[in-house]
Design an enzyme around this catalytic site. Structure first.
Site, mmCIF file in Angstrom:
data_model
loop_
_atom_site.group_PDB
_atom_site.id
_atom_site.type_symbol
_atom_site.label_atom_id
_atom_site.label_comp_id
_atom_site.label_asym_id
_atom_site.label_seq_id
_atom_site.Cartn_x
_atom_site.Cartn_y
_atom_site.Cartn_z
ATOM 1 N N GLU A 78 51.157 18.742 28.687
ATOM 2 C CA GLU A 78 50.108 19.707 28.352
ATOM 3 C C GLU A 78 49.514 20.368 29.608
ATOM 4 O OE1 GLU A 78 47.384 17.550 25.733
ATOM 5 O OE2 GLU A 78 48.651 18.082 24.025
ATOM 6 N N TRP B 55 52.694 24.696 19.912
ATOM 7 C CA TRP B 55 52.435 23.255 20.063
ATOM 8 C C TRP B 55 53.304 22.390 19.153
ATOM 9 C CZ3 TRP B 55 48.822 21.825 23.759
ATOM 10 C CH2 TRP B 55 48.026 22.863 24.264
ATOM 11 N N GLU C 26 42.571 10.226 4.089
ATOM 12 C CA GLU C 26 43.966 10.660 4.003
ATOM 13 C C GLU C 26 44.199 11.448 2.707
ATOM 14 O OE1 GLU C 26 46.753 7.415 3.661
ATOM 15 O OE2 GLU C 26 48.402 8.647 4.406
ATOM 16 N N ASP D 60 50.592 12.791 17.543
ATOM 17 C CA ASP D 60 49.310 12.801 18.236
ATOM 18 C C ASP D 60 48.175 12.279 17.368
ATOM 19 O OD1 ASP D 60 47.376 13.246 20.095
ATOM 20 O OD2 ASP D 60 47.349 15.424 19.907
ATOM 21 N N GLU E 110 39.307 12.163 16.683
ATOM 22 C CA GLU E 110 39.735 13.557 16.840
ATOM 23 C C GLU E 110 40.298 14.142 15.546
ATOM 24 O OE1 GLU E 110 42.537 14.161 20.008
ATOM 25 O OE2 GLU E 110 42.794 16.281 19.550
ATOM 26 N N LYS F 68 51.275 6.460 22.697
ATOM 27 C CA LYS F 68 50.447 6.653 21.498
ATOM 28 C C LYS F 68 51.144 6.022 20.297
ATOM 29 C CE LYS F 68 48.097 10.884 22.902
ATOM 30 N NZ LYS F 68 47.556 12.189 22.540
ATOM 31 N N ARG G 63 37.227 15.740 23.414
ATOM 32 C CA ARG G 63 37.350 15.107 22.085
ATOM 33 C C ARG G 63 36.252 14.065 21.875
ATOM 34 N NH1 ARG G 63 40.081 19.319 20.444
ATOM 35 N NH2 ARG G 63 42.058 19.553 21.521
HETATM 36 C C1 GCV Z 1 43.169 14.532 26.808
HETATM 37 C C2 GCV Z 1 45.544 15.672 22.307
HETATM 38 C C3 GCV Z 1 44.128 16.149 22.490
HETATM 39 C C4 GCV Z 1 43.848 16.503 23.919
HETATM 40 C C5 GCV Z 1 44.160 15.278 24.785
HETATM 41 C C6 GCV Z 1 45.627 14.914 24.560
HETATM 42 C C7 GCV Z 1 46.050 13.673 25.321
HETATM 43 O O1 GCV Z 1 46.446 16.735 22.488
HETATM 44 O O2 GCV Z 1 43.891 17.235 21.627
HETATM 45 O O3 GCV Z 1 42.496 16.864 24.035
HETATM 46 O O4 GCV Z 1 43.921 15.493 26.133
HETATM 47 O O5 GCV Z 1 45.843 14.650 23.200
HETATM 48 O O6 GCV Z 1 46.102 12.612 24.706
HETATM 49 O O7 GCV Z 1 46.333 13.773 26.503
#
Ligand code: GCV
Length: 665
Positions: A281, A527, A497, A360, A388, A355, A156
């Site tokens: 993931e 996902w 936005e 995400d 991202e 987060k 990313r």
């Molecule tokens: C590092 C999202 C991103 C992934 C990233 C993930 C994370 O899904 O697309 O590339 O992986 O977040 O924060 O672990």
């Protein structure tokens, strides 16, 4: 300080320190970070007067002294009592300036505050006291040592390759890393993670076989008060050691980590600790052994504890193999469902890194409910400076207004504490820097890196004022640049936005790359499912009454606000509710008309950006301007693409035309 001819400076180019030329300076104290200030002062042409202050000390002297010495060298009392770690006081008396510091980092931060003050024309006739709100202010690099076949070298990353690694090992020339460290110190960042949270084999070996690299990088960051952290792979005892398990409750595994950690600290005594993405993931974790996240995190915490290190354990855990047909799974619920039962079980040196939103890093999400819920756990907030989902440094999006909103949110209602106080484990963010000539792809994306450090230090700073600071330190005192860039960036988050996913629904991006529109890109994927649009309506019912029950994860004030259509904020409507296209927002428009209006307007605003940038052509370095011009052209094009795909999709789905008869396809 610029060595690489391809590299353009960020903020603090040499001319920003010009005002120090010939200025007498007294620097007192033994902390090694004072050496850094001495060499900064020497580079700027200041005159070192040693440590003494007496009648012969010139009136214009800059004094940098321990807080305990303030009384002796300054004619009036200064508010130094109980100054916390990393803090400092600045005051001015005529031409004389004092920085009274708590410790070496305080002195360094005071030094850069003085430069910021000068650039912004700020005088401190009333002494000002500065202390960071958060003890840990860290940038996480998602850098691979060898390029990943799909994700590239920097996962990313939108600014070229890693500044740390090239050709499968640490770079030979680390000059840029030193310049980066200085910039980070100037904004108060005090830690950096040097490898990706998705830890490949080669990157995991940093801990076991390649401590030399860690030592080398730590040595570059150290003079700037920055501690290095490592992302580690939970399965390392199995993958890299000679064990047949990585079960956190197996004594041999605990010993393996203790030994590896002791070895690392023997070479890097100020190593900050570990960052871990586990059972997320596809990354390994304690679940494989029937253990939970507290078992895993505490095992690592105990290896780190004797050395003063912390483990940052990420809460980004959800089922990424869900069946879209299964309406009972809601990705937004996952972190709370997984971690809330563990509240109170984590050791003191575990920071749960969360987060900001439950999904995400989307352009708009509600705050993660974990932050308010886990009262007995030290939470670290995770932001994303790399863009991202916010235009990938091809679109100019100044993210500080988003972060201010997150940090200022009060989940227990208006009388309760803001997020910046609920978070007690620090602030982390994914870096947006690479080996790109302009460091961040879009030259204006540098402002996000700058603002991140400033807000991590003090969440109450005003986003626009921070932008002005960045411009003064980068472009000098040029009103046209200041006004022009404010006109581009101040509302850029809102603009972005408005032409992308509507009303908090999120994720309408191209799968994999996450750039550009794809309304159904993730709708039928494993996902998660994000919009549920059909011919009647759109949105995810996350209410307790009729939906997934997610609203119930918030404290009562916010749970009630989000649960009801009467009180849910417009911008999050579709995150919490499934409504007909004809539902009226608080602003009076129907959902469908709001989609059309915002997308036409947002794309129009993006189309004006190239001309605004054009107007700055004679004020900005030609190369920087050219790079910006390319990016603004792409932003305008892409915004038009978003407008047409989103509007057309919902016109076709709803059959309701635009009230103003604009073009739909
Ligand atoms: C590092 C999202 C991103 C992934 C990233 C993930 C994370 O899904 O697309 O590339 O992986 O977040 O924060 O672990």
């Amino acid at each position: 300080m610029t060595a690489d001819p391809r590299e353009h400076p960020m903020w603090l180019p040499p001319h920003a320190l010009q005002f120090l030329r010939g200025r007498p300076v007294v620097i007192r104290g033994a902390d090694p970070l004072l050496e850094t200030i001495r060499s900064e002062a020497a580079d700027a042409g200041a005159v070192d007067r040693g440590e003494r202050v007496d009648a012969g000390t010139p009136a214009s002297t800059l004094l940098i002294v321990p807080a305990a010495d303030a009384e002796e060298v300054w004619p009036r009392p200064l508010p130094v009592a109980g100054l916390r770690a990393e803090g400092f006081v600045i005051a001015q008396d005529g031409d004389r300036t004092i920085i009274a510091y708590a410790d070496g980092r305080g002195a360094l931060y005071g030094w850069f505050q003085m430069i910021r003050d000068h650039a912004g024309g700020e005088r401190r006739s009333t002494p000002a006291r500065f202390e960071p709100q958060q003890a840990l202010r860290v940038l996480d690099h998602w850098d691979n040592i060898s390029a990943h076949p799909v994700m590239g070298q920097v996962e990313r990353g939108y600014a070229g390759g890693s500044i740390f690694y090239a050709d499968g090992s640490v770079r030979r020339d680390l000059g840029r890393v030193a310049r980066y460290a200085r910039l980070l110190a100037s904004i108060g960042v005090n830690a950096v993670t040097i490898n990706n949270v998705n830890v490949g084999r080669r990157e995991a070996q940093l801990l076991t076989d390649d401590l030399g690299t860690v030592e080398l990088l730590a040595g570059i960051f150290r003079p700037w008060g920055i501690r290095v952290h490592l992302s580690v792979n939970f399965a390392s005892p199995l993958d890299l050691g000679d064990l047949d398990t990585s079960d956190p409750l197996d004594e041999r595994v605990a010993q393996w980590w203790s030994a590896a950690t002791a070895q690392a600290f023997a070479r890097i005594p100020d190593l900050g600790g570990y960052l871990v993405k586990a059972d997320s993931e596809g990354q390994p974790g304690p679940h494989a052994y029937g253990r939970d996240h507290a078992d895993g995190a505490n095992m690592l915490a105990r290896a780190l504890e004797p050395h003063g290190g912390v483990v940052r354990w990420r809460a980004f855990v959800y089922n990424h193999r869900q069946d879209w047909r299964d309406r009972s799974t809601d990705r937004a619920r996952a972190a709370y469902d997984t971690f809330m039962p563990l509240d109170g079980r984590f050791d003191d040196n575990v920071l749960l890194q969360v987060k900001y939103g439950p999904i995400d890093f989307q352009t708009r999400e509600p705050l993660s409910p974990v932050i308010a819920a886990m009262k007995h756990t030290r939470i670290a907030l995770e932001l994303q400076v790399t863009q991202e989902y916010t235009g990938q440094q091809r679109h100019a999006v100044y993210l500080a207004p988003q972060w201010s909103e997150i940090l200022g949110g009060r989940p227990f209602g208006d009388g309760g504490p803001p997020v910046s106080e609920l978070v007690r484990g620090g602030i982390a963010a994914v870096s947006n820097v690479g080996d790109d000539a302009y460091w961040t792809g879009h030259p204006l994306a540098q402002s996000n890196l700058y603002a991140y450090g400033r807000l991590a230090w003090d969440a109450t700073l005003d986003a626009r004022a921070v932008l002005s600071e960045w411009m003064a330190l980068t472009f000098g005192d040029d009103e046209a640049v200041n006004d022009g860039i404010h006109s581009i960036l101040d509302d850029s988050w809102a603009t972005y936005e408005s032409y992308t996913a509507p009303l908090g629904v999120g994720f309408m991006v191209t799968p994999g790359s996450h750039y550009g529109p794809s309304v159904d890109g993730y709708e039928y994927s494993p996902w998660g499912t994000y919009h549920f649009a059909d011919r009647n309506g759109i949105g995810v019912d996350r209410t307790v009454a009729t939906g997934t029950g997610y609203t119930g994860q918030y404290p009562q004030e916010w749970a009630a606000m989000f649960e009801s259509l009467e009180s849910v904020p417009d911008e999050l409507l579709l995150f919490f509710h499934h409504v007909p296209y004809t539902h009226r927002l608080h602003n009076g428009a129907t959902v469908i008309q709001h989609i059309y209006d915002t997308h036409f307007r947002g794309a129009e605003q993006a189309a004006e950006l190239p001309a605004r940038w054009d107007a700055l052509r004679d004020h900005i370095d030609e190369d920087v301007w050219m790079r910006g011009a390319e990016r603004f052209a792409e932003q305008a094009r892409s915004a038009g693409e978003w407008r047409d795909q989103i509007n057309t999709y919902f016109w076709r789905a709803s059959g309701i035309p635009d009230e103003h008869g604009r073009t739909l396809y």
